[in-house]
Design an enzyme around this catalytic site. Sequence first.
Site, mmCIF file in Angstrom:
data_model
loop_
_atom_site.group_PDB
_atom_site.id
_atom_site.type_symbol
_atom_site.label_atom_id
_atom_site.label_comp_id
_atom_site.label_asym_id
_atom_site.label_seq_id
_atom_site.Cartn_x
_atom_site.Cartn_y
_atom_site.Cartn_z
ATOM 1 N N PRO A 9 0.864 -1.212 0.134
ATOM 2 C CA PRO A 9 0.096 -0.060 0.009
ATOM 3 C C PRO A 9 0.864 1.160 0.045
ATOM 4 C CG PRO A 9 -0.022 -1.039 2.344
ATOM 5 C CD PRO A 9 0.710 -2.197 1.220
ATOM 6 N N ASN A 10 0.292 2.196 -0.804
ATOM 7 C CA ASN A 10 0.691 3.592 -1.051
ATOM 8 C C ASN A 10 2.075 3.592 -1.583
ATOM 9 O OD1 ASN A 10 -0.906 5.070 0.818
ATOM 10 N ND2 ASN A 10 -0.336 3.820 2.347
ATOM 11 N N ARG A 17 4.834 10.693 -2.839
ATOM 12 C CA ARG A 17 4.820 10.417 -1.358
ATOM 13 C C ARG A 17 5.883 10.850 -0.537
ATOM 14 N NH1 ARG A 17 4.909 4.541 1.080
ATOM 15 N NH2 ARG A 17 4.084 4.879 3.214
ATOM 16 N N TYR A 22 11.024 8.827 0.605
ATOM 17 C CA TYR A 22 11.084 7.680 0.008
ATOM 18 C C TYR A 22 11.710 8.163 -1.738
ATOM 19 C CZ TYR A 22 7.812 5.778 3.145
ATOM 20 O OH TYR A 22 7.243 5.252 4.235
ATOM 21 N N ASN A 73 8.070 -5.658 -0.696
ATOM 22 C CA ASN A 73 8.018 -4.455 0.130
ATOM 23 C C ASN A 73 6.425 -4.307 0.307
ATOM 24 O OD1 ASN A 73 7.868 -1.955 1.360
ATOM 25 N ND2 ASN A 73 9.012 -0.890 -0.190
ATOM 26 N N ALA A 76 3.181 -0.626 5.070
ATOM 27 C CA ALA A 76 2.598 -0.565 6.314
ATOM 28 C C ALA A 76 2.156 -2.193 6.652
ATOM 29 C CB ALA A 76 1.530 -0.026 6.490
ATOM 30 N N GLU A 97 12.601 -9.523 2.210
ATOM 31 C CA GLU A 97 11.897 -8.255 2.407
ATOM 32 C C GLU A 97 12.630 -6.909 2.264
ATOM 33 O OE1 GLU A 97 11.358 -8.330 6.916
ATOM 34 O OE2 GLU A 97 10.872 -6.253 7.037
ATOM 35 N N HIS A 99 12.582 -2.541 2.324
ATOM 36 C CA HIS A 99 12.179 -1.302 2.625
ATOM 37 C C HIS A 99 13.013 -0.105 1.952
ATOM 38 C CE1 HIS A 99 9.137 -3.237 5.186
ATOM 39 N NE2 HIS A 99 10.480 -3.858 5.804
ATOM 40 N N ARG A 106 13.330 5.146 12.172
ATOM 41 C CA ARG A 106 11.804 5.737 12.123
ATOM 42 C C ARG A 106 11.200 5.566 13.412
ATOM 43 N NH1 ARG A 106 9.262 5.296 6.708
ATOM 44 N NH2 ARG A 106 8.114 6.772 7.367
#
Length: 143
Positions: A9-10, A17, A22, A73, A76, A97, A99, A106
């Site tokens: 998502p996103n 964004r 990012y 990725n 969330a 995985e 990111h 963060r």
Amino acid sequence: MKVLVLNGPNLGRLGKREPGIYGSTTHDDLVALCERTGEQLGIEVEVRQTDFEGEMVGWLHEAADRAWPVVLNAGAWTHYSIAVRDAAAQLTADLVELHISNVHKREPFRHTSYLSDIATAVIAGLGVRGYPLALRWLAEAGE
Ligand code: DQA
């Protein structure tokens, strides 16, 4: 060899964004980068993005049934989705995985991952350049 790159998502809004976190690369640019990397490595790369958890679960089932390695990725969902974890746990080939940001620098809620302990490897904080690195590693691992 085929590798599936799955973005949650996103991530379709990359470029617009929170560019300070990012970067300015769009999702279309990211798709082109991954496809170009696949051509250089001599592997097939397919990139998909969804904001719908059930769709992601279905894609993970497909990858499990086809024994495809996955670069995931999960956005969330990484931090709370047991459904995505349970689907990813069915993969028989490697799971990376990924990111874009360094989630450990963060907010504390981003420090939890429901994926890291079932992943072959974790890449975080290298920006979109993490994707070609993950693909290169998978291509070499699959040789
Ligand atoms: C992300 C980090 C997640 O915490 C966040 O929810 C995302 C993107 C990353 O690529 O840095 O959507 O997975």
